[in-house]
Motif scaffolding. Structure first.
Motif, short mmCIF file in Angstrom:
data_model
loop_
_atom_site.label_atom_id
_atom_site.label_comp_id
_atom_site.label_asym_id
_atom_site.label_seq_id
_atom_site.Cartn_x
_atom_site.Cartn_y
_atom_site.Cartn_z
N ASP A 169 0.83 -1.21 0.00
CA ASP A 169 0.00 0.00 0.00
C ASP A 169 0.86 1.25 0.00
OD1 ASP A 169 -2.31 -1.47 -0.01
OD2 ASP A 169 -2.63 -1.36 2.16
N GLN A 170 1.95 1.24 0.80
CA GLN A 170 2.81 2.42 0.91
C GLN A 170 3.40 2.82 -0.44
OE1 GLN A 170 5.87 2.09 3.92
NE2 GLN A 170 7.08 3.76 3.06
N PHE A 171 3.76 1.81 -1.24
CA PHE A 171 4.40 2.09 -2.52
C PHE A 171 3.44 1.95 -3.70
CE2 PHE A 171 7.78 1.14 0.41
CZ PHE A 171 8.72 2.10 0.11
N ILE A 180 5.02 4.69 -11.36
CA ILE A 180 6.17 5.60 -11.42
C ILE A 180 5.61 7.01 -11.38
CG2 ILE A 180 8.15 6.37 -12.78
CD1 ILE A 180 8.18 3.56 -14.06
N ARG A 181 6.00 7.76 -10.35
CA ARG A 181 5.43 9.09 -10.15
C ARG A 181 6.49 10.17 -10.31
NH1 ARG A 181 2.80 6.20 -5.36
NH2 ARG A 181 0.73 5.65 -6.13
N ASP A 182 6.04 11.34 -10.69
CA ASP A 182 6.97 12.46 -10.79
C ASP A 182 7.17 13.08 -9.41
OD1 ASP A 182 4.73 14.03 -10.28
OD2 ASP A 182 4.56 14.79 -12.32
N ILE A 183 7.95 14.12 -9.35
CA ILE A 183 8.32 14.70 -8.06
C ILE A 183 7.12 15.29 -7.33
CG2 ILE A 183 8.87 17.03 -8.86
CD1 ILE A 183 11.44 16.79 -7.10
N ALA A 184 6.07 15.65 -8.07
CA ALA A 184 4.87 16.20 -7.46
C ALA A 184 3.92 15.12 -7.00
CB ALA A 184 4.17 17.13 -8.44
N ILE A 201 10.96 9.16 -6.02
CA ILE A 201 11.31 10.55 -5.71
C ILE A 201 10.17 11.26 -4.98
CG2 ILE A 201 10.47 11.60 -7.86
CD1 ILE A 201 13.78 12.43 -6.11
N ASP A 202 8.94 10.87 -5.26
CA ASP A 202 7.79 11.50 -4.60
C ASP A 202 7.77 11.18 -3.11
OD1 ASP A 202 7.25 8.84 -5.68
OD2 ASP A 202 5.26 9.04 -4.80
N LEU A 203 8.22 9.98 -2.74
CA LEU A 203 8.26 9.58 -1.34
C LEU A 203 9.52 10.07 -0.63
CD1 LEU A 203 7.04 5.88 -1.75
CD2 LEU A 203 5.68 7.85 -1.02
N ALA A 204 10.59 10.20 -1.39
CA ALA A 204 11.90 10.50 -0.78
C ALA A 204 12.24 11.98 -0.74
CB ALA A 204 13.00 9.76 -1.54
N LYS A 205 11.55 12.82 -1.51
CA LYS A 205 12.01 14.20 -1.74
C LYS A 205 12.19 15.00 -0.46
CE LYS A 205 7.32 15.86 -2.74
NZ LYS A 205 6.41 16.37 -3.79
N ARG A 206 11.25 14.88 0.47
CA ARG A 206 11.37 15.70 1.69
C ARG A 206 12.54 15.24 2.55
NH1 ARG A 206 5.16 17.08 3.65
NH2 ARG A 206 4.40 17.66 1.58
N ASN A 207 12.74 13.93 2.65
CA ASN A 207 13.87 13.43 3.44
C ASN A 207 15.20 13.75 2.77
OD1 ASN A 207 12.72 11.95 5.81
ND2 ASN A 207 11.60 10.92 4.19
N ILE A 208 15.23 13.72 1.43
CA ILE A 208 16.45 14.09 0.71
C ILE A 208 16.82 15.54 1.03
CG2 ILE A 208 17.46 14.49 -1.57
CD1 ILE A 208 15.71 12.14 -2.57
N ILE A 234 16.07 3.91 5.42
CA ILE A 234 16.83 4.77 4.50
C ILE A 234 15.80 5.43 3.57
CG2 ILE A 234 18.72 4.91 2.84
CD1 ILE A 234 19.66 3.87 5.49
N PRO A 235 15.09 6.47 4.05
CA PRO A 235 14.00 7.05 3.26
C PRO A 235 14.46 8.01 2.18
CG PRO A 235 14.20 8.23 5.32
CD PRO A 235 15.24 7.14 5.36
N THR A 236 15.76 8.03 1.88
CA THR A 236 16.29 8.92 0.84
C THR A 236 16.62 8.16 -0.43
OG1 THR A 236 18.51 8.64 1.77
CG2 THR A 236 17.23 10.52 2.54
#
Length: 646
Positions: free
Chosen positions: A156-158, A209-213, A251-258, A281-283
């Motif tokens: 579900d998360q992904f 596959i999602r974009d950064i938004a 990237i949509d899930l990782a962007k804030r942690n990056i 490792i959420p980045t």
């Protein structure tokens, strides 16, 4: 080719867009007084909400970390897009067609409409695949996930889904939702045959596959059945939405942690991204069937704020020859980064998904923690190709590895790696240094001028030094050394005069209509004792003649008028909730504050005139003496009138 967006169109988008509606998509906002909303800041961790949004003036401000801006900067920071992209996204959101300077063009309404239809089709397909994973026909897909240590919550998360076997399950579903075959051909989700289009993904596990938004723009599909003659992984082909060289899975899930951790971990597959995130490792992100290249680096640099102040990029590769080759390709791209680049290679060849499955989450974290500088990896990989037990082998290794050292961007690191290379080769440091210098002179890629570049990247910082003599205004960026810009110190909150001046500016910014007629005449002649507040008062006087009545444009114009270090303070004053909960109470509060300001000004003028009166010889200048007395009487009457009105 897109040109610069016309300034008036940018202003129009800013004015027409409801900042609360946009922020609501990222932050849970609750009412905090009339026309103000509060929530937990998306830019820093906090337990008590200090992030304030004021739709009337079109701005937000965090009283915890100082982040502030308008709706455009909010989208830029949260979606990690450029200014240009943020304006276009918001324009599309409200259906506004932008115009461009110098004959440039942007997306037309027709193009925006087509893009939205593609996004809608992908969103519906995403939901369809996810629902199919729960059906009896998807047992093999659920088994695949379970065998790799992924439960229902992870799926579900992904957003993992399943494409049912057959030729037209998705096709029928999308046709039933009103999409034409002409539209569906553009999505990349269908193949073309003699009888028309049919499902491209059949009997496969599906990753959106999602974009950064966060918009779904394509899919990756993993083979599950032996009779499937297709490749192990099948991705969406290039479409108007999906460009694989510009996409990073996760990237949509990782962007804030990056952005928060200043770290980007690049792995090789969808399940590796899942394993990393679940292991802490959420980045982590992955490329989609292509090498990590220039367009990916642009995304990474934007997220990392790649400005020489820190940050790291970690590549994970298999320990086999192909993995080493991929790492060396990454080294070639390293020169585009200011952030330090590392490589983490598992000696047994296990990828993060395998590691998590066999040895647990800690093994994945240990792999990332074991990272080595990419410089070291590239040099050692070069040395392994030679027999260092012979003189000929060592000389050949030096000839091949010296250009690698010469490519190192940071002038401070290059001599250190030359010394390391000398130790690994067992050769005199002088010989190695000469070889590296010769390689640089021959024009090794990235070597010429790299000293200056490295010095700039890692030595100098943007002008943000603390000015001598005290702290800056709350939310105001620190200033360059004195002599470059005036220093605006933090006003003492215990100072009743500074407090009253601040409240008066809050009224002027948030309720400019209160400054009509005689109030405006009094306001423009007022003197502010606090330098920062006087600078904002000066900007109000300069900007007011062009005031159109729109509060959003009013605040933005003031921000442009004040010295740059004071721009965050303008935002802060514009969004701080006024202590009133009804429109009538706001009006009364504003009148009272302005009356206090004007009374203070009268008191100051009276003090000046009393001083003149005391110094004056009444016998020698009787007319002047009488005039000063009349003026003092008029000032006292004006002061009493203000108190009576208040």
């Amino acid at each position: 080719m897109a040109g610069l967006i016309k300034r008036e169109d940018i202003d129009e988008v800013r004015q027409r867009t409801d900042i609360k509606e946009v922020v609501d998509g990222y932050v849970t906002l609750k009412g905090a007084g009339l026309g103000s909303y509060k929530g937990l800041c998306p830019f820093h961790d906090e337990r008590s909400p200090s992030f304030t949004v004021r739709p009337q003036v079109g701005r937000y401000h965090c009283f915890g970390c100082g982040e502030d801006g308008d709706v455009i900067s909010f989208v830029q920071k949260l979606d990690h897009t450029s200014f240009h992209e943020a304006v276009e996204k918001l324009a599309a959101r409200i259906g506004y067609e932008l115009r461009y300077e110098d004959g440039g063009t942007g997306p037309s309404r027709e193009e925006v409409g087509k893009r939205q239809r593609l996004l809608d089709a992908h969103k519906i397909a995403d939901e369809f695949f996810r629902a199919q994973l729960l059906t009896a026909g998807a047992a093999e897909g659920r088994k695949f996930l379970q065998q790799r240590g992924f439960d229902r919550a992870a799926a579900d998360q992904f957003g993992v889904g399943y494409a049912p076997q057959g030729w037209d399950a998705l096709l029928k579903h999308l046709r039933g939702r009103g999409f034409t075959d002409a539209e569906l051909r553009l999505t990349g989700m269908f193949s073309e045959g003699n009888r028309g289009i049919y499902d491209r993904f059949r009997g496969r596990l599906i990753w959106p596959i999602r974009d950064i938004a966060g918009d779904t723009i394509g899919f990756g599909a993993r083979k599950l059945y032996e009779d499937d003659q297709g490749p192990k992984y099948l991705n969406t082909p290039e479409t108007a939405l999906y460009k694989k060289s510009q996409v990073l899975y996760g990237i949509d899930l990782a962007k804030r942690n990056i952005a928060k951790d200043r770290q980007l971990v690049v792995v090789e597959g969808y399940t590796d991204v899942m394993a990393c995130h679940l292991a802490g490792i959420p980045t982590a992100v992955a490329t989609c069937g292509t090498a990590f290249a220039a367009d990916h680096i642009k995304i990474a640099r934007r997220l990392l704020s790649d400005d020489g102040t820190g940050g790291e990029v970690i590549f994970t590769f298999d320990g086999d020859a192909a993995g080493q080759k991929a790492a060396l390709r990454a080294f070639e791209e390293d020169q585009r980064f200011v952030a330090q680049t590392y490589v983490a290679v598992e000696p047994t060849g296990a990828d993060p998904c395998d590691l998590r499955q066999t040895r647990g989450d800690s093994a994945v974290r240990d792999l990332i923690a074991s990272r080595r500088p990419l410089f070291e990896f590239a040099i050692r990989a070069t040395l392994r190709r030679h027999n260092l037990d012979t003189v000929e082998g060592r000389v050949a290794a030096l000839r091949e590895s010296a250009p690698v050292v010469a490519q190192i961007r940071d002038a401070g690191l290059r001599p250190g790696y030359a010394r390391e290379l000398a130790g690994w080769l067992g050769m005199p440091i002088e010989d190695v240094t000469r070889a590296v210098g010769a390689a640089a002179k021959r024009g090794a890629p990235g070597a010429q001028g790299s000293g200056a570049q490295g010095s700039q990247a890692h030595g100098s910082q943007p002008h943000s030094a603390q000015p001598p003599g005290g702290q800056t205004v709350p939310g105001v960026a620190a200033l360059p050394p004195s002599g470059v810009l005036p220093s605006f110190h933090r006003p003492d909150p215990r100072d009743p005069v500074a407090s009253m001046e601040r409240q008066a500016l809050e009224v002027a910014l948030q309720e400019p209509a209160m400054l009509g007629g005689a109030s405006w005449e009094r306001f423009v002649t007022a003197r502010f004792a606090t330098p920062a507040y006087q600078a904002i008062h000066d900007a109000i006087r300069a900007t007011a003649p062009g005031f159109s009545g729109d509060a959003v444009q009013w605040v933005e114009a003031l921000r442009q008028e004040v010295p740059e270090p004071l721009q965050p303070l303008v935002s802060e004053l514009a969004v701080v909730p006024l202590p009133a909960h009804t429109a009538e109470a706001v009006q009364k509060y504003c009148r009272d504050i302005l009356a206090r300001l004007f009374e203070l000004q009268i008191t100051r003028v009276k003090a000046d005139k009393l001083g003149q009166l005391q110094r004056l010889d009444a016998a020698a200048h009787p007319e002047e003496f009488q005039q000063l007395n009349r003026e003092l009487m008029m000032l006292e009457m004006e002061r009493r009138s203000l108190r009576s009105d208040a």
